[in-house]
Scaffold this motif. Sequence first.
Motif, PDB file in Angstrom:
ATOM      1  N   SER A  30       0.923  -1.171  -0.018  1.00 18.44           N
ATOM      2  CA  SER A  30      -0.114   0.061  -0.078  1.00 18.44           C
ATOM      3  C   SER A  30       0.717   1.392  -0.128  1.00 18.44           C
ATOM      4  O   SER A  30       0.384   2.405  -0.246  1.00 18.44           O
ATOM      5  N   ALA A  31       2.054   1.022   0.062  1.00 20.04           N
ATOM      6  CA  ALA A  31       3.148   2.137   0.262  1.00 20.04           C
ATOM      7  C   ALA A  31       3.631   2.610  -1.196  1.00 20.04           C
ATOM      8  O   ALA A  31       4.343   3.714  -1.302  1.00 20.04           O
ATOM      9  N   ILE A  32       3.308   1.551  -2.202  1.00 17.45           N
ATOM     10  CA  ILE A  32       3.729   1.931  -3.494  1.00 17.45           C
ATOM     11  C   ILE A  32       2.618   2.085  -4.484  1.00 17.45           C
ATOM     12  O   ILE A  32       1.613   1.490  -4.396  1.00 17.45           O
ATOM     13  N   THR A  33       2.965   3.154  -5.307  1.00 18.82           N
ATOM     14  CA  THR A  33       1.770   3.120  -6.500  1.00 18.82           C
ATOM     15  C   THR A  33       2.664   3.430  -7.815  1.00 18.82           C
ATOM     16  O   THR A  33       4.031   3.520  -7.764  1.00 18.82           O
ATOM     17  N   ASN A  34       2.079   3.181  -9.076  1.00 23.76           N
ATOM     18  CA  ASN A  34       2.619   3.383 -10.197  1.00 23.76           C
ATOM     19  C   ASN A  34       1.986   4.739 -10.911  1.00 23.76           C
ATOM     20  O   ASN A  34       0.980   4.961 -10.790  1.00 23.76           O
ATOM     21  N   ASP A  35       2.944   5.287 -11.750  1.00 24.39           N
ATOM     22  CA  ASP A  35       2.501   6.198 -12.605  1.00 24.39           C
ATOM     23  C   ASP A  35       3.007   5.699 -13.994  1.00 24.39           C
ATOM     24  O   ASP A  35       4.256   5.916 -14.237  1.00 24.39           O
ATOM     25  N   GLY A  36       2.228   5.292 -15.002  1.00 31.23           N
ATOM     26  CA  GLY A  36       2.767   4.637 -16.319  1.00 31.23           C
ATOM     27  C   GLY A  36       3.502   3.437 -15.871  1.00 31.23           C
ATOM     28  O   GLY A  36       3.072   2.616 -15.035  1.00 31.23           O
ATOM     29  N   ASP A  37       4.650   3.380 -16.351  1.00 27.04           N
ATOM     30  CA  ASP A  37       5.841   2.297 -15.943  1.00 27.04           C
ATOM     31  C   ASP A  37       6.568   2.451 -14.991  1.00 27.04           C
ATOM     32  O   ASP A  37       7.402   1.683 -14.873  1.00 27.04           O
ATOM     33  N   LYS A  38       6.454   3.362 -14.345  1.00 31.31           N
ATOM     34  CA  LYS A  38       7.450   3.864 -12.897  1.00 31.31           C
ATOM     35  C   LYS A  38       6.545   3.479 -11.490  1.00 31.31           C
ATOM     36  O   LYS A  38       5.490   3.938 -11.512  1.00 31.31           O
ATOM     37  N   PHE A  39       7.514   3.063 -10.588  1.00 28.96           N
ATOM     38  CA  PHE A  39       6.762   2.888  -9.341  1.00 28.96           C
ATOM     39  C   PHE A  39       7.548   4.022  -8.369  1.00 28.96           C
ATOM     40  O   PHE A  39       8.543   4.240  -8.591  1.00 28.96           O
ATOM     41  N   TYR A  40       6.527   4.414  -7.505  1.00 29.19           N
ATOM     42  CA  TYR A  40       7.016   5.494  -6.356  1.00 29.19           C
ATOM     43  C   TYR A  40       6.455   4.947  -5.159  1.00 29.19           C
ATOM     44  O   TYR A  40       5.662   4.357  -4.654  1.00 29.19           O
ATOM     45  N   VAL A  77      15.528   8.100   6.573  1.00 30.53           N
ATOM     46  CA  VAL A  77      14.398   8.542   5.924  1.00 30.53           C
ATOM     47  C   VAL A  77      12.841   7.573   6.389  1.00 30.53           C
ATOM     48  O   VAL A  77      12.907   6.593   6.522  1.00 30.53           O
ATOM     49  N   LYS A  78      11.824   8.205   6.455  1.00 25.12           N
ATOM     50  CA  LYS A  78      10.648   7.743   6.850  1.00 25.12           C
ATOM     51  C   LYS A  78       9.662   7.737   5.664  1.00 25.12           C
ATOM     52  O   LYS A  78       9.890   8.674   4.741  1.00 25.12           O
ATOM     53  N   PHE A  79       8.950   6.744   5.420  1.00 27.92           N
ATOM     54  CA  PHE A  79       7.955   6.691   4.248  1.00 27.92           C
ATOM     55  C   PHE A  79       6.552   6.552   4.897  1.00 27.92           C
ATOM     56  O   PHE A  79       6.357   5.946   5.855  1.00 27.92           O
ATOM     57  N   ALA A  80       5.694   6.871   4.033  1.00 29.54           N
ATOM     58  CA  ALA A  80       4.315   6.642   4.354  1.00 29.54           C
ATOM     59  C   ALA A  80       4.092   5.334   3.965  1.00 29.54           C
ATOM     60  O   ALA A  80       4.471   4.657   3.093  1.00 29.54           O
ATOM     61  N   TYR A  81       3.451   4.717   4.810  1.00 24.75           N
ATOM     62  CA  TYR A  81       3.130   3.144   4.976  1.00 24.75           C
ATOM     63  C   TYR A  81       1.925   2.865   3.954  1.00 24.75           C
ATOM     64  O   TYR A  81       1.544   1.834   3.678  1.00 24.75           O
ATOM     65  N   ASN A  82       1.223   3.757   3.653  1.00 25.21           N
ATOM     66  CA  ASN A  82       0.011   3.381   3.099  1.00 25.21           C
ATOM     67  C   ASN A  82      -0.649   4.782   2.244  1.00 25.21           C
ATOM     68  O   ASN A  82      -0.062   5.725   2.266  1.00 25.21           O
ATOM     69  N   ASN A  83      -1.770   4.436   1.533  1.00 22.16           N
ATOM     70  CA  ASN A  83      -2.292   5.674   0.791  1.00 22.16           C
ATOM     71  C   ASN A  83      -1.574   6.308  -0.447  1.00 22.16           C
ATOM     72  O   ASN A  83      -1.680   7.398  -0.881  1.00 22.16           O
ATOM     73  N   ALA A  84      -0.675   5.425  -0.872  1.00 22.90           N
ATOM     74  CA  ALA A  84       0.128   5.828  -1.942  1.00 22.90           C
ATOM     75  C   ALA A  84      -0.578   6.430  -3.076  1.00 22.90           C
ATOM     76  O   ALA A  84      -0.116   7.118  -3.806  1.00 22.90           O
ATOM     77  N   TYR A  85      -1.480   5.641  -3.388  1.00 24.73           N
ATOM     78  CA  TYR A  85      -2.163   6.043  -4.857  1.00 24.73           C
ATOM     79  C   TYR A  85      -3.115   7.286  -4.530  1.00 24.73           C
ATOM     80  O   TYR A  85      -2.915   8.335  -5.300  1.00 24.73           O
ATOM     81  N   TYR A  86      -3.175   7.625  -3.321  1.00 29.09           N
ATOM     82  CA  TYR A  86      -4.077   8.966  -3.100  1.00 29.09           C
ATOM     83  C   TYR A  86      -3.132  10.057  -2.970  1.00 29.09           C
ATOM     84  O   TYR A  86      -3.318  11.200  -3.712  1.00 29.09           O
ATOM     85  N   LEU A  87      -1.947   9.891  -2.571  1.00 33.67           N
ATOM     86  CA  LEU A  87      -0.702  10.753  -2.565  1.00 33.67           C
ATOM     87  C   LEU A  87      -0.407  11.176  -4.069  1.00 33.67           C
ATOM     88  O   LEU A  87      -0.323  12.358  -4.235  1.00 33.67           O
ATOM     89  N   ILE A  88      -0.320  10.245  -5.056  1.00 36.70           N
ATOM     90  CA  ILE A  88       0.083  10.400  -6.190  1.00 36.70           C
ATOM     91  C   ILE A  88      -1.005  11.422  -6.965  1.00 36.70           C
ATOM     92  O   ILE A  88      -0.859  12.310  -7.618  1.00 36.70           O
ATOM     93  N   ALA A  89      -2.137  10.911  -6.698  1.00 39.37           N
ATOM     94  CA  ALA A  89      -3.522  11.600  -7.430  1.00 39.37           C
ATOM     95  C   ALA A  89      -3.208  13.188  -6.755  1.00 39.37           C
ATOM     96  O   ALA A  89      -3.615  14.042  -7.375  1.00 39.37           O
ATOM     97  N   GLU A  90      -3.166  13.479  -5.383  1.00 36.06           N
ATOM     98  CA  GLU A  90      -3.217  14.713  -4.851  1.00 36.06           C
ATOM     99  C   GLU A  90      -1.995  15.352  -5.537  1.00 36.06           C
ATOM    100  O   GLU A  90      -2.000  16.585  -5.812  1.00 36.06           O
ATOM    101  N   MET A  91      -0.825  15.024  -5.657  1.00 35.84           N
ATOM    102  CA  MET A  91       0.185  15.668  -6.317  1.00 35.84           C
ATOM    103  C   MET A  91      -0.133  15.970  -7.799  1.00 35.84           C
ATOM    104  O   MET A  91       0.060  16.999  -8.038  1.00 35.84           O
ATOM    105  N   LYS A  92      -0.630  14.903  -8.481  1.00 33.84           N
ATOM    106  CA  LYS A  92      -0.918  15.333  -9.850  1.00 33.84           C
ATOM    107  C   LYS A  92      -2.086  16.586  -9.801  1.00 33.84           C
ATOM    108  O   LYS A  92      -2.134  17.081 -10.931  1.00 33.84           O
TER     109      LYS A  92
END
Length: 93
Positions: A20-30, A70-85
């Motif tokens: 849940s901490a990983i999402t993709n944008d096209g062929d890249k993962f974040y 470094v700390k990471f968001a452990y969930n909602n990565a899809y939501y975070l990238i949507a908000e960024m876009k």
Amino acid sequence: MYITGKIQIEDNETTTLPESAITNDGDKFYAFTAKKEGNNWTFTPVEVFIGVKDGNWVEVKFTEELGADVKFAYNNAYYLIAEMKKGESEHSH
């Protein structure tokens, strides 16, 4: 009667994050780093290469070196990238 199990055959250390901490944008993962500034948190996308999956955990390798603290968001990565876009499209007008 059947039993399902796992057998560990190698002893490797690797970096993993919850799926849940990983999402993709096209062929890249974040994944998103998380940093607290005052009472607010800022999240920054970091490109990762994904590897082996074990349950809900995914092996990740980073495209750039990150500090050990470094700390990471452990969930909602899809939501975070949507908000960024969404923020990027609002600034492009």
